[in-house]
Design a protein around this motif. Structure first.
Motif, short mmCIF file in Angstrom:
data_model
loop_
_atom_site.label_atom_id
_atom_site.label_comp_id
_atom_site.label_asym_id
_atom_site.label_seq_id
_atom_site.Cartn_x
_atom_site.Cartn_y
_atom_site.Cartn_z
N ALA A 155 4.08 44.31 87.56
CA ALA A 155 5.53 44.44 87.62
C ALA A 155 5.94 44.79 89.04
N ASN A 156 6.93 44.10 89.55
CA ASN A 156 7.38 44.34 90.92
C ASN A 156 7.87 45.77 91.14
N LYS A 157 8.41 46.38 90.11
CA LYS A 157 8.91 47.75 90.25
C LYS A 157 7.77 48.73 90.57
N GLN A 158 6.57 48.44 90.07
CA GLN A 158 5.43 49.30 90.37
C GLN A 158 5.06 49.23 91.84
N VAL A 159 5.19 48.04 92.40
CA VAL A 159 4.90 47.85 93.83
C VAL A 159 5.93 48.60 94.67
N ILE A 160 7.18 48.56 94.24
CA ILE A 160 8.24 49.26 94.97
C ILE A 160 7.93 50.75 95.04
N CYS A 161 7.53 51.33 93.92
CA CYS A 161 7.20 52.75 93.90
C CYS A 161 6.03 53.05 94.84
N LYS A 162 5.00 52.22 94.80
CA LYS A 162 3.83 52.46 95.65
C LYS A 162 4.18 52.42 97.13
N PRO A 165 8.16 65.85 94.84
CA PRO A 165 9.33 66.39 94.13
C PRO A 165 10.48 66.77 95.06
N GLY A 166 10.16 67.14 96.29
CA GLY A 166 11.21 67.51 97.23
C GLY A 166 11.97 66.33 97.80
N GLN A 167 11.45 65.13 97.53
CA GLN A 167 12.10 63.92 98.03
C GLN A 167 12.59 63.05 96.88
N PRO A 169 17.62 56.99 101.64
CA PRO A 169 17.61 57.01 100.18
C PRO A 169 17.50 55.64 99.52
N TYR A 170 16.77 55.63 98.40
CA TYR A 170 16.62 54.44 97.57
C TYR A 170 17.13 54.77 96.17
N ALA A 171 18.22 54.11 95.77
CA ALA A 171 18.80 54.33 94.45
C ALA A 171 18.12 53.39 93.47
N VAL A 172 17.40 53.95 92.50
CA VAL A 172 16.64 53.15 91.55
C VAL A 172 17.25 53.30 90.16
N SER A 173 17.77 52.19 89.64
CA SER A 173 18.50 52.25 88.38
C SER A 173 18.53 50.87 87.74
N ASN A 177 12.00 61.84 105.25
CA ASN A 177 13.37 61.37 105.07
C ASN A 177 13.48 60.28 104.00
N VAL A 178 12.35 59.67 103.62
CA VAL A 178 12.36 58.66 102.57
C VAL A 178 12.55 59.36 101.23
N MET A 179 13.60 58.98 100.50
CA MET A 179 13.90 59.63 99.23
C MET A 179 14.14 58.61 98.13
N ALA A 180 13.84 59.00 96.92
CA ALA A 180 14.10 58.16 95.75
C ALA A 180 15.01 58.91 94.80
N LEU A 181 16.02 58.22 94.29
CA LEU A 181 16.95 58.82 93.34
C LEU A 181 17.03 57.92 92.11
#
Length: 312
Positions: free
Chosen positions: A5-12, A45-47, A72-76, A23-27
């Motif tokens: 799944a492409n979403k798994q690659v994005i997380c990695k 967890p802090g990011q 920031p990366y908005a993931v939804s 400074n790289v953050m995921a929301l």
């Protein structure tokens, strides 16, 4: 054949980047599980910020963080990110030119049986219509990795749509001809040109193989960069073909087919046939079942291509 799944690659990619750059953050909007971002939240967890089911807040918070120097990366889910928070995407991100990357997961008809409320068949048209907003639909895990690494290096807004399920590779390990904002030629051809994006690239490539078996030379162009659209790539591919077929997991209006038709009509007029989802709520079923029902598969793409050539 590897299926990921492409979403798994994005997380990695983001997790690796986040370990090197605080400074790289995921929301996420109550979507860390479905987005495959549980590992990111656990390790950094802090990011990571969980906004709950509040997509408008998700995007606005990202914009605020970007203005504070964060990345920031908005993931939804794409169905909600591209509709509920449309104004925030338009004003807080695009108009304000903030470094926010909007990751629309489970795009298209990925949610299958959940129906139209959870489908995103309008997001290409909606997001591409916003000035200053780039739109990308990567086709497999390898291209997704290249795209995400490229996006980490720039500071411009972007909307990236990926599906929910694992998809087969289009490219080979160590051999991904990726260039930012340039469509990729998956296969050369001179009889028919097939231009596809996202999960439709694999069936387009398979259709080209079927056509080759019948003596038909089919070019396949992976238009992962919907905006900025690679007009030069479209023209170059279409000029050497007798007709063009576009394939997209999107409504028939305002998407890839509309954009390609506009470019071809202005520069190298010839027949274009657009294969897409219908202008109606789609049937209930898995992604594969929906694709088969509406002819978004290799067999029908090849059939349509043959029919177009017979009329030339």
């Amino acid at each position: 054949m590897t299926k990921t799944a492409n979403k798994q690659v994005i997380c990695k990619v983001l997790l690796d980047a986040g370990k090197k750059d605080e400074n790289v953050m995921a929301l996420c909007s109550d979507s860390r599980g479905s987005a495959s971002f549980t590992e990111f939240a656990r390790e950094l967890p802090g990011q990571f910020i969980e906004t709950g089911i509040a997509e408008q807040n998700l995007v606005s918070i990202c914009a605020g963080l970007a203005n504070c120097g964060k990345k920031p990366y908005a993931v939804s889910p794409a169905c909600f990110l591209s509709t509920r928070s449309y104004e925030q995407c338009k004003i807080d991100v695009a108009y304000s030119d903030t470094n926010v990357k909007l990751i629309g997961i489970s795009g298209g008809v990925s949610y299958g049986a959940l129906g139209m409320s959870h489908h995103s068949a309008q997001d290409i048209a909606a997001m591409a219509a916003v000035p200053n907003m780039r739109v990308y639909l990567p086709s497999d895990r390898l291209q997704t990795e290249c795209l995400m690494k490229a996006l980490l290096r720039d500071e411009k807004p972007a909307y990236i749509r990926v599906g929910r399920n694992a998809v087969e590779d289009v490219y080979e390990e160590g051999c991904v001809p990726f260039e930012m904002d340039k469509a990729t030629v998956v296969a050369p051809g001179t009889d028919i040109a097939i231009i596809a994006c996202g999960e439709m690239v694999k069936p387009a490539a398979d259709a080209a193989i079927l056509l080759r078996g019948k003596g038909i030379s089919a070019a396949v162009l992976d238009m992962y960069c919907i905006k900025p659209l690679d007009k030069e790539g479209i023209i170059k591919t279409a000029e050497h073909a007798k007709a063009v077929v576009t394939v997209e997991e999107h409504a028939p209006f305002g998407g890839l087919g509309s954009m390609v038709s506009q470019v071809i009509s202005e520069n190298c007029p010839k027949r274009v046939r657009n294969l897409s989802l219908p202008d109606a709520p789609v049937i209930t079923g898995t992604s594969g079942e929906v694709f088969d029902y509406y002819g978004l598969n290799a067999e029908n793409i090849a059939k349509v291509a043959e029919e177009l050539l017979k009329d030339e």
